[in-house]
Scaffold this motif. Structure first.
Motif, PDB file in Angstrom:
ATOM      1  N   ASP A 121       0.837  -1.194   0.000  1.00  0.00           N
ATOM      2  CA  ASP A 121       0.000   0.000   0.000  1.00  0.00           C
ATOM      3  C   ASP A 121       0.874   1.246   0.000  1.00  0.00           C
ATOM      4  OD1 ASP A 121       0.642   0.713   2.851  1.00  0.00           O
ATOM      5  OD2 ASP A 121      -0.455  -1.138   3.230  1.00  0.00           O
ATOM      6  N   PRO A 122       0.299   2.417  -0.343  1.00  0.00           N
ATOM      7  CA  PRO A 122       1.104   3.646  -0.407  1.00  0.00           C
ATOM      8  C   PRO A 122       1.746   4.029   0.923  1.00  0.00           C
ATOM      9  CG  PRO A 122      -0.935   3.927  -1.636  1.00  0.00           C
ATOM     10  CD  PRO A 122      -1.057   2.619  -0.904  1.00  0.00           C
ATOM     11  N   ALA A 123       1.013   3.868   2.042  1.00  0.00           N
ATOM     12  CA  ALA A 123       1.577   4.248   3.338  1.00  0.00           C
ATOM     13  C   ALA A 123       2.792   3.397   3.678  1.00  0.00           C
ATOM     14  CB  ALA A 123       0.508   4.117   4.425  1.00  0.00           C
ATOM     15  N   GLY A 124       2.715   2.100   3.412  1.00  0.00           N
ATOM     16  CA  GLY A 124       3.816   1.210   3.736  1.00  0.00           C
ATOM     17  C   GLY A 124       5.061   1.493   2.924  1.00  0.00           C
ATOM     18  N   ILE A 125       4.901   1.704   1.621  1.00  0.00           N
ATOM     19  CA  ILE A 125       6.088   1.939   0.790  1.00  0.00           C
ATOM     20  C   ILE A 125       6.662   3.330   1.034  1.00  0.00           C
ATOM     21  CG2 ILE A 125       4.835   2.777  -1.254  1.00  0.00           C
ATOM     22  CD1 ILE A 125       8.021   0.567  -1.161  1.00  0.00           C
ATOM     23  N   THR A 126       5.813   4.299   1.322  1.00  0.00           N
ATOM     24  CA  THR A 126       6.314   5.632   1.655  1.00  0.00           C
ATOM     25  C   THR A 126       7.145   5.586   2.928  1.00  0.00           C
ATOM     26  OG1 THR A 126       4.462   6.741   0.567  1.00  0.00           O
ATOM     27  CG2 THR A 126       5.647   7.990   2.242  1.00  0.00           C
ATOM     28  N   ALA A 127       6.644   4.879   3.953  1.00  0.00           N
ATOM     29  CA  ALA A 127       7.390   4.756   5.202  1.00  0.00           C
ATOM     30  C   ALA A 127       8.717   4.039   4.984  1.00  0.00           C
ATOM     31  CB  ALA A 127       6.551   4.008   6.238  1.00  0.00           C
ATOM     32  N   ALA A 128       8.720   3.014   4.122  1.00  0.00           N
ATOM     33  CA  ALA A 128       9.943   2.263   3.856  1.00  0.00           C
ATOM     34  C   ALA A 128      10.973   3.136   3.146  1.00  0.00           C
ATOM     35  CB  ALA A 128       9.626   1.028   3.025  1.00  0.00           C
ATOM     36  N   GLU A 137       9.497  11.928  -3.564  1.00  0.00           N
ATOM     37  CA  GLU A 137       9.827  12.724  -4.752  1.00  0.00           C
ATOM     38  C   GLU A 137      11.265  12.521  -5.218  1.00  0.00           C
ATOM     39  OE1 GLU A 137       9.598  15.618  -1.159  1.00  0.00           O
ATOM     40  OE2 GLU A 137       8.487  13.877  -1.945  1.00  0.00           O
ATOM     41  N   ASP A 138      12.103  11.880  -4.414  1.00  0.00           N
ATOM     42  CA  ASP A 138      13.476  11.586  -4.829  1.00  0.00           C
ATOM     43  C   ASP A 138      13.555  10.409  -5.793  1.00  0.00           C
ATOM     44  OD1 ASP A 138      14.455  13.579  -3.119  1.00  0.00           O
ATOM     45  OD2 ASP A 138      14.680  12.185  -1.445  1.00  0.00           O
ATOM     46  N   VAL A 139      12.524   9.566  -5.809  1.00  0.00           N
ATOM     47  CA  VAL A 139      12.542   8.360  -6.645  1.00  0.00           C
ATOM     48  C   VAL A 139      12.365   8.769  -8.110  1.00  0.00           C
ATOM     49  CG1 VAL A 139      11.397   6.178  -7.140  1.00  0.00           C
ATOM     50  CG2 VAL A 139      11.666   6.943  -4.770  1.00  0.00           C
ATOM     51  N   THR A 140      13.333   8.376  -8.944  1.00  0.00           N
ATOM     52  CA  THR A 140      13.303   8.780 -10.357  1.00  0.00           C
ATOM     53  C   THR A 140      12.656   7.730 -11.260  1.00  0.00           C
ATOM     54  OG1 THR A 140      15.512   7.854 -10.752  1.00  0.00           O
ATOM     55  CG2 THR A 140      15.384  10.166 -10.070  1.00  0.00           C
ATOM     56  N   HIS A 141      12.685   6.448 -10.830  1.00  0.00           N
ATOM     57  CA  HIS A 141      12.110   5.361 -11.613  1.00  0.00           C
ATOM     58  C   HIS A 141      11.443   4.368 -10.662  1.00  0.00           C
ATOM     59  CE1 HIS A 141      15.466   6.885 -14.029  1.00  0.00           C
ATOM     60  NE2 HIS A 141      14.895   6.374 -15.109  1.00  0.00           N
ATOM     61  N   VAL A 142      10.309   3.840 -11.071  1.00  0.00           N
ATOM     62  CA  VAL A 142       9.682   2.713 -10.391  1.00  0.00           C
ATOM     63  C   VAL A 142       9.581   1.578 -11.396  1.00  0.00           C
ATOM     64  CG1 VAL A 142       7.620   1.815  -9.276  1.00  0.00           C
ATOM     65  CG2 VAL A 142       8.392   4.144  -8.771  1.00  0.00           C
ATOM     66  N   VAL A 143      10.167   0.438 -11.041  1.00  0.00           N
ATOM     67  CA  VAL A 143      10.146  -0.741 -11.903  1.00  0.00           C
ATOM     68  C   VAL A 143       9.268  -1.793 -11.239  1.00  0.00           C
ATOM     69  CG1 VAL A 143      11.514  -2.534 -13.030  1.00  0.00           C
ATOM     70  CG2 VAL A 143      12.473  -0.231 -12.721  1.00  0.00           C
ATOM     71  N   ASP A 157      -2.802   5.719  -5.242  1.00  0.00           N
ATOM     72  CA  ASP A 157      -3.945   5.751  -4.337  1.00  0.00           C
ATOM     73  C   ASP A 157      -5.054   6.546  -5.015  1.00  0.00           C
ATOM     74  OD1 ASP A 157      -5.685   5.666  -2.232  1.00  0.00           O
ATOM     75  OD2 ASP A 157      -4.502   6.938  -0.897  1.00  0.00           O
ATOM     76  N   GLY A 158      -6.095   5.840  -5.461  1.00  0.00           N
ATOM     77  CA  GLY A 158      -7.191   6.515  -6.139  1.00  0.00           C
ATOM     78  C   GLY A 158      -6.770   7.221  -7.408  1.00  0.00           C
ATOM     79  N   GLY A 159      -5.786   6.643  -8.098  1.00  0.00           N
ATOM     80  CA  GLY A 159      -5.304   7.245  -9.343  1.00  0.00           C
ATOM     81  C   GLY A 159      -4.185   8.249  -9.146  1.00  0.00           C
ATOM     82  N   THR A 160      -3.869   8.612  -7.897  1.00  0.00           N
ATOM     83  CA  THR A 160      -2.777   9.546  -7.622  1.00  0.00           C
ATOM     84  C   THR A 160      -1.487   8.764  -7.406  1.00  0.00           C
ATOM     85  OG1 THR A 160      -4.285  11.103  -6.556  1.00  0.00           O
ATOM     86  CG2 THR A 160      -1.930  11.355  -6.079  1.00  0.00           C
ATOM     87  N   PRO A 161      -0.455   8.996  -8.205  1.00  0.00           N
ATOM     88  CA  PRO A 161       0.779   8.221  -8.058  1.00  0.00           C
ATOM     89  C   PRO A 161       1.488   8.528  -6.747  1.00  0.00           C
ATOM     90  CG  PRO A 161       1.101   9.996  -9.641  1.00  0.00           C
ATOM     91  CD  PRO A 161      -0.362   9.981  -9.299  1.00  0.00           C
ATOM     92  N   THR A 162       2.028   7.509  -6.115  1.00  0.00           N
ATOM     93  CA  THR A 162       2.784   7.680  -4.882  1.00  0.00           C
ATOM     94  C   THR A 162       4.119   8.359  -5.158  1.00  0.00           C
ATOM     95  OG1 THR A 162       1.761   5.649  -4.062  1.00  0.00           O
ATOM     96  CG2 THR A 162       3.683   6.460  -2.869  1.00  0.00           C
TER      97      THR A 162
END
Length: 314
Positions: A121-128, A137-143, A157-162
């Protein structure tokens, strides 16, 4: 014994007794205040584990863990109950429950910060990611290695990218499958970001030193990724194997989550065989955290050897 030696012994005994006195008094002395009972704080799993790889910095991140009952219903579907119990006993693990780990990986190449998979979920990956020392916002690529829910759950989350600043990549074969699958999690987490995705074939680069390796079976387009920098290698194996004993140790044992079980077993044998021969370490998404280890051939399968300090000394 001379008088001088006797005096030394006497002084030594006195000093030893004096040093022990506060501890003894605190435990049993008259009028001592009893220690307050403290509740146990429960088991603890570290949130991040960082290792260097040439000019790269690789961080395994704990995005979640949970205990799951009746693992025989997930692993070793084609093994007998007796064999499952025997293999588990030899590894000192129970047969009535298993601990699941969810481990996205962050790779800082020096010019890019690349996140592999997004957890539950967004909260878990943001915390990690924040525990690893970065902001979303530092992440340049998501694979995305494949489109199972525990890998895409934190993407949006609801169409809003993490990760609003990140380019999104996944395998072309994987995308082709899930766009036709009618899967609710895909439709809610991934489909709204369709225009932001680019697609990879086998052996293509995400960035210099990071190459896709098609490993189908778990899903039709499941991918691993080889990292190489400064003459050093490490593979991200994603869900090639879902358990360090019941999948790595027994690559032909069927796993409920593998969509093509025969093909998944073939991919495990091929890739783990290469990693064992080359002595290349890997990070497996569901390996016991920090999920970094090696394999070596053993019997008709492989033995998982957790990383201790090898990568920290290179």
């Amino acid at each position: 014994m001379t008088n001088m030696e006797k005096n030394k012994m006497t002084r030594r005994n006195a000093l030893t007794a004096a040093a022990a006195l506060p501890l003894a008094t605190g435990l049993t002395g008259a009028g001592a205040r009893p220690a307050a009972a403290q509740p146990a704080q429960g088991p603890q799993v570290p949130r991040t584990y960082r290792v260097p790889l040439g000019d790269f910095e690789v961080t395994a991140m704990m995005a979640g863990t949970r205990t799951v009952p009746e693992p025989k219903g997930t692993f070793g579907l084609n093994a007998s109950d007796e064999e499952f119990a025997e293999v588990s006993k030899a590894a000192h693990i129970p047969t009535d429950k298993a601990q699941f780990f969810f481990t996205p990986t962050l790779v800082n190449t020096g010019s890019a910060v690349i996140l592999f998979d997004t957890g539950l979920d967004p909260a878990g990956i943001t915390a990690a990611v924040e525990a690893a020392g970065y902001a979303p916002e530092d992440v340049t690529h998501v694979v995305i290695t494949h489109m199972h829910g525990d890998h895409i759950g934190g993407l949006s989350d609801g169409g809003t990218p993490t990760f609003a600043n990140a380019a999104l990549l996944t395998g072309q074969e994987e995308w082709n499958h899930w766009t036709e699958a009618g899967n609710d999690t895909f439709e809610s987490k991934v489909r709204p970001l369709e225009d932001q995705f680019s697609f990879l074939g086998n052996g293509e680069e995400v960035a210099p030193g990071i190459t896709s390796v098609l490993a189908p079976g778990h899903t039709p387009g499941h991918m691993c990724f080889m990292l190489e920098s400064g003459g050093q290698k490490l593979m991200l194996t994603a869900d090639l194997a879902n358990h360090y004993v019941w999948s790595v140790g027994k690559p032909d044992w069927e796993v409920r989550f593998d969509m093509d079980k025969e093909l998944a077993a073939s991919s495990r044998r091929k890739i783990f065989g290469t990693l064992a021969e080359d002595k290349t370490p890997f990070i497996g998404y569901h390996m016991p955290f920090p999920a970094v280890g090696y394999v070596e051939a053993e019997g008709d399968g492989f033995r998982y050897m957790p990383h201790s300090y090898q990568l920290l000394m290179t």
